[in-house]
Enzyme design. Structure first.
Site, mmCIF file in Angstrom:
data_model
loop_
_atom_site.group_PDB
_atom_site.id
_atom_site.type_symbol
_atom_site.label_atom_id
_atom_site.label_comp_id
_atom_site.label_asym_id
_atom_site.label_seq_id
_atom_site.Cartn_x
_atom_site.Cartn_y
_atom_site.Cartn_z
ATOM 1 N N LYS A 107 0.350 -5.418 -9.811
ATOM 2 C CA LYS A 107 0.160 -6.019 -8.467
ATOM 3 C C LYS A 107 -1.173 -6.472 -8.486
ATOM 4 O O LYS A 107 -1.446 -7.286 -7.374
ATOM 5 C CB LYS A 107 0.193 -4.656 -7.523
ATOM 6 C CG LYS A 107 1.575 -4.128 -7.275
ATOM 7 C CD LYS A 107 1.524 -3.079 -6.189
ATOM 8 C CE LYS A 107 3.085 -2.518 -5.877
ATOM 9 N NZ LYS A 107 3.229 -1.574 -6.971
HETATM 10 C C1 LIG Z 1 4.810 -1.626 -6.956
HETATM 11 C C2 LIG Z 1 5.349 -1.215 -8.367
HETATM 12 C C3 LIG Z 1 6.638 -1.098 -8.857
HETATM 13 C C4 LIG Z 1 8.006 -1.798 -7.817
HETATM 14 O O1 LIG Z 1 7.618 -3.243 -7.495
HETATM 15 P P1 LIG Z 1 8.436 -3.860 -6.327
HETATM 16 O O2 LIG Z 1 7.882 -5.295 -6.325
HETATM 17 O O3 LIG Z 1 8.062 -3.084 -5.257
HETATM 18 O O4 LIG Z 1 9.923 -3.862 -6.823
HETATM 19 C C5 LIG Z 1 7.169 -0.609 -10.122
HETATM 20 N N1 LIG Z 1 6.172 0.029 -10.849
HETATM 21 C C6 LIG Z 1 4.853 0.001 -10.549
HETATM 22 C C7 LIG Z 1 3.993 0.765 -11.405
HETATM 23 C C8 LIG Z 1 4.239 -0.450 -9.004
HETATM 24 O O5 LIG Z 1 3.317 -0.395 -9.020
#
Ligand SMILES: *Cc1c(COP(=O)(O)O)cnc(C)c1O
Length: 442
Positions: A107
Site C-alpha cells: 500500500k
Molecule cells: C491490503 C492488503 C491486501 C489486500 O489488497 P486489496 O487491494 O485490498 O485486495 C493483501 N495483503 C496485504 C498485506 C494488505 O495490506
C-alpha cells in the site's frame, strides 16, 4: 481524462475532483473514461527499462493529460524509490516482493503517489489563486492502511493527516509506524473499535459546519490515485521475467496470482492487461472470506460480514472494488470467469502452506502471500510461469510467522527504527461531538 462513476448517476469528474473526493456523489467508484493501450514496441523493450521508467510510461496513460511531464516524472520517481524484485521460490513459481517500501507493505506505493498528486494540485491552485489552503486527510485504520498513508504523506507540506485507530486493537509494530512520526501526522487513539473510527470519519465528511471550517479529504483505497499506480507492479513483474528469458514471444505465458481483500490490487492488474500487458490469466486468492470465490462459482454476489483470519488485511466481506471489476467486464460473469479464477483458504490451510514452503524451500511467506503461493501452486499449468504477489514483509507478522514456521525471522532495520521511536498520540473518546470539537479548534 475524465472519470465516470460505476453507478453512472453522477457527473463526470476531473482527475483532481476524483482524487479529492474519493467516492463519487452517487456512492460509486471512479473509473477512467478510457484505458489507453501501450504500443507493441514498449513490451518488446520493457526488459531494458528501469522500474521507474516503466512506471512513468504507464502513468502517462492515466495521468498524462492532467499532469505536466516534468511533474509526473517527479511524482513517479519519488514514489518508486525502491524496487519490487521477483524471487524464485520453487520451479516455475516466483514471488513478486511488494514489501520494500517505507512500511514494508504494497500500500506504500498508492499512498505516496496519492500524496504527491494531491500536493501537485494544491500547489497549482495556490499559484493560480494566491491563496493557501491547508488540506486535512482523515483516515481510519485497523492497522496497515494507517501506516502506509501516514508515511506516504509524511513531510508533504500543505497537507495534515489524522489517523484514527482503535486503542489497544492494533499490534505494537503497526502502531509504531504511524504514532512515532510527528510533523504533519497526528495519531488519534480512539476508545472504541475500528468501525467506530470509520464512523467518526464518515460523520466528519457529512458535517457541514466542519467542512466549512476546514478542507477535508479521505485517503482510503477506493481513491483512483491510490488504486491505479498499483498497475505498475504487474509491468515490473513482466519486465523482470522477460529479462530472465522466461516470458515473451514464443516463451512461457505469465499467470499472476493476487492475495485479495478489497480487490484494488488485482483490479489494477486487470487494467494493466487492458493496456496490453501479456497476462494469460489472473488468480484471486482469498482467505476464509470467500465472497468473490463464490461469485465465480455461482454468478451470484452475496456480501457477508467479514471473518477474522490470520491474513487480516484481507478480512473483507464486501470488497469495494468488485464494482470496478463488474464495470470493466460489463457485468459479464462468463468473461470474468474466463480471465480470473479464485481460491479460498482457511487459517489451517494458510499455516500448512507457510510451514511447508519454509521447510521445503527456505522462503518465508507472510499469511497473505501464503494464500497466493498456495493458489498458484495448485493452478499453474505447463507452459506457464507463475508470479504471486507478496503483499507484506513477513516480519510485520513476526509473532505469528515465528510460531508457525518454528523460526526466528529477522526484523528489517526500517521496522526496528519505527519501534524505537517515541509514541505520540491524542486520546479521543468514541464521540463525534468531541472529535468535531477537536478538529474545530485547529
Ligand atoms: C491490503 C492488503 C491486501 C489486500 O489488497 P486489496 O487491494 O485490498 O485486495 C493483501 N495483503 C496485504 C498485506 C494488505 O495490506
Amino acid at each position: 481524462m475524465k472519470y465516470y462513476s460505476t453507478n453512472h448517476k453522477a457527473p463526470m469528474a476531473t482527475l483532481r475532483e476524483a482524487v479529492e473526493h474519493g467516492l463519487a456523489p452517487d456512492r460509486g467508484l471512479y473509473m477512467p473514461e478510457t484505458i489507453k493501450r501501450l504500443p507493441e514496441s514498449f513490451f518488446e523493450n520493457i526488459d531494458k527499462l528501469s522500474f521507474q521508467e516503466i512506471a512513468l510510461e504507464v502513468a502517462r496513460c492515466f495521468f498524462g493529460d492532467d499532469v505536466d511531464e516534468d511533474s509526473l516524472r517527479q511524482i513517479v520517481f519519488d514514489t518508486l524509490a525502491f524496487d519490487t524484485p521477483v524471487h524464485q521460490v520453487k520451479d516455475d513459481i516466483y514471488s513478486l516482493e511488494l514489501f520494500h517500501g517505507p512500511t514494508l507493505a504494497f500500500k506504500d506505493v498508492g499512498a505516496r503517489f496519492m500524496a504527491r498528486l494531491l500536493q501537485y494540485f494544491i500547489k497549482k491552485d495556490e499559484k493560480a489563486t494566491g491563496v493557501h489552503h491547508e488540506v486535512n486527510v482523515l483516515v481510519a485504520t485497523s492497522g496497515d492502511t494507517g501506516s502506509a498513508v501516514a508515511n506516504g504523506f509524511l513531510g508533504i507540506d500543505g497537507i495534515h493527516v489524522y489517523v484514527l485507530y482503535p486503542k489497544g486493537k492494533v499490534s505494537k509494530i503497526q502502531e509504531s509506524q504511524f504514532t512515532t512520526l510527528g510533523r504533519n501526522i497526528t495519531a488519534l487513539e480512539v476508545d472504541g473499535v475500528f468501525d467506530d473510527c470509520q464512523a467518526l470519519v464518515k460523520n466528519a465528511f457529512m458535517d457541514k459546519e466542519l467542512n466549512d471550517h476546514m478542507k477535508l479529504t479521505s485517503a482510503n483505497s477506493i481513491n483512483v490515485a491510490r488504486f491505479l499506480p498499483q498497475a505498475f507492479y504487474y509491468f515490473n513483474a513482466y519486465a523482470q521475467l522477460k529479462r530472465m528469458g522466461l516470458v515473451g514471444p514464443g516463451k512461457n505465458d505469465m499467470v499472476v496470482c493476487v492475495p485479495s481483500g478489497n480487490f484494488g490490487n488485482i483490479t489494477a492488474g486487470l487494467f494493466g492487461a487492458r493496456m496490453g500487458l501479456p497476462v494469460k490469466h489472473f488468480i484471486a486468492a482469498n482467505n476464509a472470506n470467500d465472497i468473490f470465490y463464490n461469485y465465480l462459482q455461482t454468478g451470484v454476489y452475496s456480501p457477508q460480514p467479514s471473518k477474522q483470519t490470520l491474513a487480516n488485511a484481507m478480512d473483507v466481506g464486501d470488497p469495494s472494488n468488485f464494482a470496478r471489476i463488474l464495470d470493466l467486464y460489463n457485468n459479464d460473469w462468463k468473461a470474468i470467469r474466463n480471465d480470473i479464477s479464485g481460491a479460498t483458504y482457511s487459517d489451517d490451510a494458510i499455516r500448512k502452506t507457510m510451514k511447508q514452503c519454509y521447510d521445503g524451500t527456505g522462503y518465508v511467506l507472510d499469511p497473505h502471500g501464503a494464500c497466493g503461493y498456495q493458489a498458484i501452486s495448485e493452478q499453474l499449468k505447463p507452459g506457464q510461469v507463475g508470479v504471486f504477489l507478496e503483499t507484506a514483509h513477513p516480519a510485520k507478522f513476526k509473532e505469528k510467522v515465528d510460531a508457525i514456521d518454528n523460526a526466528d525471522i529477522a526484523i528489517p532495520e526500517r521496522l526496528q527504527a519505527f519501534m524505537r521511536g517515541k509514541k505520540q498520540s491524542v486520546e479521543m473518546p468514541n464521540d463525534f461531538e468531541a472529535f468535531k470539537k477537536y478538529l474545530m479548534q485547529i
